[in-house]
Write a protein that holds these residues in place. Structure first.
Motif, PDB file in Angstrom:
ATOM      1  N   ASP A  54      68.092  36.565  80.462  1.00  0.00           N
ATOM      2  CA  ASP A  54      68.916  36.854  79.284  1.00  0.00           C
ATOM      3  C   ASP A  54      69.952  35.775  78.982  1.00  0.00           C
ATOM      4  O   ASP A  54      70.317  35.575  77.818  1.00  0.00           O
ATOM      5  N   LYS A  55      70.444  35.080  79.992  1.00  0.00           N
ATOM      6  CA  LYS A  55      71.578  34.182  79.788  1.00  0.00           C
ATOM      7  C   LYS A  55      71.193  32.776  79.348  1.00  0.00           C
ATOM      8  O   LYS A  55      72.045  32.018  78.875  1.00  0.00           O
ATOM      9  N   PHE A  56      69.909  32.411  79.517  1.00  0.00           N
ATOM     10  CA  PHE A  56      69.496  31.059  79.178  1.00  0.00           C
ATOM     11  C   PHE A  56      68.273  31.097  78.261  1.00  0.00           C
ATOM     12  O   PHE A  56      67.377  31.930  78.435  1.00  0.00           O
ATOM     13  N   SER A  57      68.238  30.187  77.310  1.00  0.00           N
ATOM     14  CA  SER A  57      67.144  30.120  76.352  1.00  0.00           C
ATOM     15  C   SER A  57      66.024  29.213  76.854  1.00  0.00           C
ATOM     16  O   SER A  57      66.187  28.474  77.838  1.00  0.00           O
ATOM     17  N   ASP A  58      64.915  29.252  76.146  1.00  0.00           N
ATOM     18  CA  ASP A  58      63.819  28.326  76.453  1.00  0.00           C
ATOM     19  C   ASP A  58      64.303  26.880  76.361  1.00  0.00           C
ATOM     20  O   ASP A  58      63.953  26.044  77.199  1.00  0.00           O
ATOM     21  N   ALA A  59      65.129  26.607  75.339  1.00  0.00           N
ATOM     22  CA  ALA A  59      65.617  25.243  75.147  1.00  0.00           C
ATOM     23  C   ALA A  59      66.511  24.809  76.311  1.00  0.00           C
ATOM     24  O   ALA A  59      66.464  23.644  76.737  1.00  0.00           O
ATOM     25  N   GLN A  60      67.309  25.725  76.840  1.00  0.00           N
ATOM     26  CA  GLN A  60      68.184  25.380  77.971  1.00  0.00           C
ATOM     27  C   GLN A  60      67.371  25.099  79.230  1.00  0.00           C
ATOM     28  O   GLN A  60      67.693  24.174  79.980  1.00  0.00           O
ATOM     29  N   TYR A  61      66.336  25.879  79.464  1.00  0.00           N
ATOM     30  CA  TYR A  61      65.470  25.604  80.613  1.00  0.00           C
ATOM     31  C   TYR A  61      64.772  24.257  80.439  1.00  0.00           C
ATOM     32  O   TYR A  61      64.670  23.461  81.384  1.00  0.00           O
ATOM     33  N   SER A  62      64.302  23.975  79.239  1.00  0.00           N
ATOM     34  CA  SER A  62      63.617  22.695  78.991  1.00  0.00           C
ATOM     35  C   SER A  62      64.579  21.528  79.162  1.00  0.00           C
ATOM     36  O   SER A  62      64.237  20.496  79.761  1.00  0.00           O
ATOM     37  N   ALA A  63      65.802  21.666  78.650  1.00  0.00           N
ATOM     38  CA  ALA A  63      66.788  20.587  78.773  1.00  0.00           C
ATOM     39  C   ALA A  63      67.167  20.335  80.223  1.00  0.00           C
ATOM     40  O   ALA A  63      67.549  19.211  80.590  1.00  0.00           O
ATOM     41  N   ALA A  64      67.049  21.371  81.067  1.00  0.00           N
ATOM     42  CA  ALA A  64      67.366  21.226  82.492  1.00  0.00           C
ATOM     43  C   ALA A  64      66.201  20.652  83.289  1.00  0.00           C
ATOM     44  O   ALA A  64      66.311  20.475  84.506  1.00  0.00           O
ATOM     45  N   GLY A  65      65.085  20.366  82.593  1.00  0.00           N
ATOM     46  CA  GLY A  65      63.951  19.723  83.256  1.00  0.00           C
ATOM     47  C   GLY A  65      62.842  20.649  83.697  1.00  0.00           C
ATOM     48  O   GLY A  65      61.899  20.197  84.369  1.00  0.00           O
ATOM     49  N   PHE A  66      62.909  21.927  83.334  1.00  0.00           N
ATOM     50  CA  PHE A  66      61.852  22.860  83.735  1.00  0.00           C
ATOM     51  C   PHE A  66      60.681  22.777  82.762  1.00  0.00           C
ATOM     52  O   PHE A  66      60.859  22.448  81.583  1.00  0.00           O
ATOM     53  N   PRO A  67      59.476  23.083  83.237  1.00  0.00           N
ATOM     54  CA  PRO A  67      58.300  22.965  82.371  1.00  0.00           C
ATOM     55  C   PRO A  67      58.300  24.008  81.264  1.00  0.00           C
ATOM     56  O   PRO A  67      58.995  25.029  81.345  1.00  0.00           O
ATOM     57  N   ALA A  68      57.517  23.740  80.244  1.00  0.00           N
ATOM     58  CA  ALA A  68      57.406  24.668  79.121  1.00  0.00           C
ATOM     59  C   ALA A  68      56.949  26.033  79.621  1.00  0.00           C
ATOM     60  O   ALA A  68      56.058  26.134  80.471  1.00  0.00           O
ATOM     61  N   GLY A  69      57.555  27.078  79.100  1.00  0.00           N
ATOM     62  CA  GLY A  69      57.177  28.432  79.476  1.00  0.00           C
ATOM     63  C   GLY A  69      57.852  28.949  80.731  1.00  0.00           C
ATOM     64  O   GLY A  69      57.572  30.069  81.159  1.00  0.00           O
ATOM     65  N   PHE A  70      58.752  28.157  81.326  1.00  0.00           N
ATOM     66  CA  PHE A  70      59.362  28.584  82.590  1.00  0.00           C
ATOM     67  C   PHE A  70      60.191  29.850  82.403  1.00  0.00           C
ATOM     68  O   PHE A  70      60.145  30.759  83.238  1.00  0.00           O
ATOM     69  N   ARG A  71      60.940  29.920  81.316  1.00  0.00           N
ATOM     70  CA  ARG A  71      61.760  31.117  81.094  1.00  0.00           C
ATOM     71  C   ARG A  71      60.887  32.362  81.012  1.00  0.00           C
ATOM     72  O   ARG A  71      61.286  33.439  81.487  1.00  0.00           O
ATOM     73  N   SER A  72      59.711  32.247  80.437  1.00  0.00           N
ATOM     74  CA  SER A  72      58.816  33.408  80.360  1.00  0.00           C
ATOM     75  C   SER A  72      58.456  33.913  81.749  1.00  0.00           C
ATOM     76  O   SER A  72      58.351  35.127  81.981  1.00  0.00           O
ATOM     77  N   GLY A  73      58.285  32.973  82.691  1.00  0.00           N
ATOM     78  CA  GLY A  73      58.008  33.375  84.065  1.00  0.00           C
ATOM     79  C   GLY A  73      59.186  34.079  84.701  1.00  0.00           C
ATOM     80  O   GLY A  73      59.024  35.043  85.458  1.00  0.00           O
ATOM     81  N   VAL A  74      60.396  33.618  84.397  1.00  0.00           N
ATOM     82  CA  VAL A  74      61.600  34.276  84.910  1.00  0.00           C
ATOM     83  C   VAL A  74      61.693  35.691  84.342  1.00  0.00           C
ATOM     84  O   VAL A  74      61.990  36.658  85.063  1.00  0.00           O
ATOM     85  N   CYS A  75      61.431  35.831  83.049  1.00  0.00           N
ATOM     86  CA  CYS A  75      61.506  37.145  82.415  1.00  0.00           C
ATOM     87  C   CYS A  75      60.435  38.088  82.958  1.00  0.00           C
ATOM     88  O   CYS A  75      60.688  39.291  83.142  1.00  0.00           O
TER      89      CYS A  75
END
Length: 316
Positions: A54-75
């Motif tokens: 909830d606290k971080f967006s897809d764009a924030q994960y991407s800017a931090a160097g995580f691969p595309a779709g990483f936030r979806s895995g966290v969710c």
């Protein structure tokens, strides 16, 4: 049966599966303690991963160097932890037992990377707790099967997190087992208060690692690197003579005996000292302060050998 025995099994079920229907079945006092402890930890994990979603967006994960779709895995992980909470709650409620509610938590992350680092550490505790208590489930095949089915999912969660920071998804051939007492105390650092307390649980004096700082990219700690610890000697359960040598016991992988190292640069009154990082330690390791120089396995360390701790060390 001692609390340390049935609690160990309880922490082992740090997650619960839908492998069996939730029909009403007789729950022994031991079963109730097992499931309540499992629910206690599942609330912690569910809250942690929900925050990471909830606290971080897809764009924030991407800017931090995580691969595309990483936030979806966290969710998705948060959703699965929520299912574990629901399952455990239903098991208890169906059998007339009041399930333990969630606590108020504090998690020291501020961005996607620090969240993932923390989630990796907490997930490693859950895996270790299951391994430490698996043998106690041998007399209940249903619980053992349910616990085993969720353990594999917990391992996938951990591999997902580690791969996200370009670390090895499988840093060692064996994971590290934990006792119930150690696993419970590792969770306490994130708990502010709880509306219901688990009976018979003891909070141990704290032990922290002050150096080196955990590597955000899981870079291995070279053997011989000084690992500096801090503790408060005034919190020891029993008085210790300041002239007594102190040791750090490190538990790592599937080994029968911990690694013991005498504390160097010891300042007893300040509660500080260090040991060189041992060779052949990888993945998640767990350490405690003790007056014993050898001869104790994890069970003995947990029952009477821990002076302060445990603390988790991510070695790689």
């Amino acid at each position: 049966m001692r609390f340390s025995q049935f609690a160990q099994a309880g922490v082992a079920l740090s997650s619960f599966a839908h492998a069996a229907p939730l029909e009403k079945r007789a729950l022994s006092a031991n079963d109730q303690a097992v499931v309540q402890l499992a629910l206690y930890l599942e609330h912690l994990e569910h809250t942690l991963y929900t925050g990471g979603c909830d606290k971080f967006s897809d764009a924030q994960y991407s800017a931090a160097g995580f691969p595309a779709g990483f936030r979806s895995g966290v969710c998705l992980t948060a959703q699965q932890e929520g299912e574990h909470v629901t399952t455990l709650t239903d098991v208890l409620s169906t059998n007339g037992v009041s399930p333990i509610p969630a606590c108020t938590y504090t998690f020291p992350y501020t961005d996607p990377k620090s969240f993932v680092d923390l989630a990796n550490m907490i997930t490693s505790v859950g895996i270790g707790a299951y391994l430490g208590g698996a043998m106690l489930l041998m007399d209940d095949p249903m619980l053992l099967t349910e616990a085993g089915s969720i353990l594999t999912v917990e391992a996938r969660h951990d591999a997902f997190l580690r791969a996200g920071v370009m670390g090895s998804p499988f840093p060692n051939p064996f994971d590290t087992a934990l006792s119930a007492l150690w696993a419970f105390n590792l969770a306490q650092q994130f708990i502010v208060q709880c509306p219901m307390q688990l009976p018979g649980v003891v909070a141990l004096p704290k032990l922290t690692v002050t150096s080196p700082a955990p590597s955000p990219d899981l870079v291995p700690v070279p053997a011989g690197t000084p690992v500096e610890f801090k503790w408060d000697p005034s919190t020891f359960f029993n008085p210790v003579d300041p002239s007594t040598p102190l040791y750090i016991a490190i538990v790592n992988q599937n080994v029968e005996m911990p690694i013991f190292a005498e504390v160097q640069n010891l300042d007893f009154s300040a509660g500080t000292g260090s040991v060189p990082a041992p060779a052949n330690v990888s993945g998640a390791a767990f350490a405690c302060l003790t007056t014993f120089s050898s001869g104790l396995d994890l069970t003995a360390l947990s029952q009477y050998g821990t002076l302060a701790g445990p603390v988790e060390i991510i070695a790689s």
